[in-house]
Design an enzyme around this catalytic site. Structure first.
Site, mmCIF file in Angstrom:
data_model
loop_
_atom_site.group_PDB
_atom_site.id
_atom_site.type_symbol
_atom_site.label_atom_id
_atom_site.label_comp_id
_atom_site.label_asym_id
_atom_site.label_seq_id
_atom_site.Cartn_x
_atom_site.Cartn_y
_atom_site.Cartn_z
ATOM 1 N N ARG A 33 -10.236 15.915 56.234
ATOM 2 C CA ARG A 33 -11.583 15.431 56.571
ATOM 3 C C ARG A 33 -12.614 16.159 55.742
ATOM 4 N NH1 ARG A 33 -13.651 14.781 62.590
ATOM 5 N NH2 ARG A 33 -14.231 16.919 62.239
ATOM 6 N N THR B 102 -18.977 14.748 55.892
ATOM 7 C CA THR B 102 -18.988 13.352 56.356
ATOM 8 C C THR B 102 -17.932 13.062 57.420
ATOM 9 O OG1 THR B 102 -17.391 12.667 54.686
ATOM 10 C CG2 THR B 102 -19.715 12.616 54.053
ATOM 11 N N ASP C 253 -11.354 23.841 65.653
ATOM 12 C CA ASP C 253 -10.584 23.333 64.512
ATOM 13 C C ASP C 253 -9.126 23.751 64.672
ATOM 14 O OD1 ASP C 253 -9.291 23.205 61.896
ATOM 15 O OD2 ASP C 253 -11.282 22.711 61.136
ATOM 16 N N ASP D 259 -7.367 25.457 61.596
ATOM 17 C CA ASP D 259 -7.871 26.811 61.356
ATOM 18 C C ASP D 259 -7.364 27.787 62.411
ATOM 19 O OD1 ASP D 259 -9.195 26.171 59.050
ATOM 20 O OD2 ASP D 259 -11.188 26.053 59.963
#
Ligand code: PRP
Ligand code: URA
Length: 231
Positions: free
Chosen positions: A126, A130, A222, A225
């Site tokens: 991703r 955006t 996330d 992450d």
């Protein structure tokens, strides 16, 4: 507030009345307490990567067990120490497809349950600004048409990544596809339903929605992450 109910086959209104699932949507909400125990640890911002990885494996095992309830199997006869016994073994081709990178955190769990599964990989990233997903890798096994395909990606946010991955799988011939995710947003569910209404989604939670950065709220942050300690 996360949606509950074993299967959302009825009309479901988001609490701000912004989103609505149609009668056709096929989201299986997995309510097992062990799933939600692991999910609480994954959501907890203080959970370190090592524990996060363990909980990702644990929850994936439980979700995969639920998503494979109707996996093809055949009768077998085995010999116990005391004599013959009838049993069942998984039959037919199973293909598991993690969406890189976060989906890799779920792969070992699925392979633990179905060691004979073939594995395809789809790499999607991703854009941070955006939130639009772009593909950087794809390697799929042949003969997807007759296979039982499990696509694994922990987060279903806007649904852009899921739809792109499902497009690839369908283009490669896949017909019988289930998606397992750990947290979903109503927006992602709606997009998958719009583009791939035949795909069943297995998840323990459909959260409130997305924030301005297209992250799931409350979500868990996330996933990639936190899994790999790259925050
Ligand atoms: C995350 C996640 C999904 C995607 C979901 O991956 O694993 O693939 O975002 O978001 P969407 O529904 O809005 O498309 P990301 O692109 O952050 O990459 P990563 O797995 O490498 O961290
Ligand atoms: N990807 C993530 O890892 N988390 C989100 O909330 C949305 C996309």
């Amino acid at each position: 507030m996360a949606a509950t109910g074993r299967r959302m086959s009825r009309r479901f209104y988001h609490r701000r009345n912004t989103f609505m699932y149609s009668d056709r949507v096929s989201v299986h909400i997995v309510e097992h307490p062990l799933v939600h125990d692991a999910l609480a640890t994954l959501r907890d911002a203080t959970t370190p990567p090592e524990l996060f990885r363990r909980m990702a494996v644990r929850i994936s095992l439980l979700l995969a067990a639920e998503a494979t309830r109707d996996i093809p199997s055949e009768s077998v006869r085995v010999g116990t120490p005391l004599g013959p016994a009838e049993g069942r073994r998984v039959s037919g081709g199973v293909v598991v497809v993690p969406v890189l990178r976060a989906g890799l955190g779920m792969l070992d769990a699925v392979l633990e349950l179905i060691p004979t599964a073939r594995v395809g990989h789809i790499g999607l990233q991703r854009d941070e600004m955006t939130a639009i997903a772009s593909q950087y890798y794809s390697k799929l096994p042949a003969d997807l048409r007759g296979s039982f395909v499990l696509m694994i990606d922990p987060m279903l946010a806007t649904g852009g990544s899921a739809v792109a991955a499902l497009d690839l799988l369908k283009h490669a011939g896949a017909r019988d596809v289930r998606m397992i995710c750990i947290v979903a947003a109503p927006e992602g569910v709606a997009l998958v339903e719009q583009h791939h209404p035949d795909v069943r989604i297995f998840t323990p939670a459909v959260d409130c929605g997305l924030n301005s950065h297209k992250f799931i709220v409350p979500g868990l942050g996330d996933f990639g992450d936190r899994l790999y300690g790259t925050t």
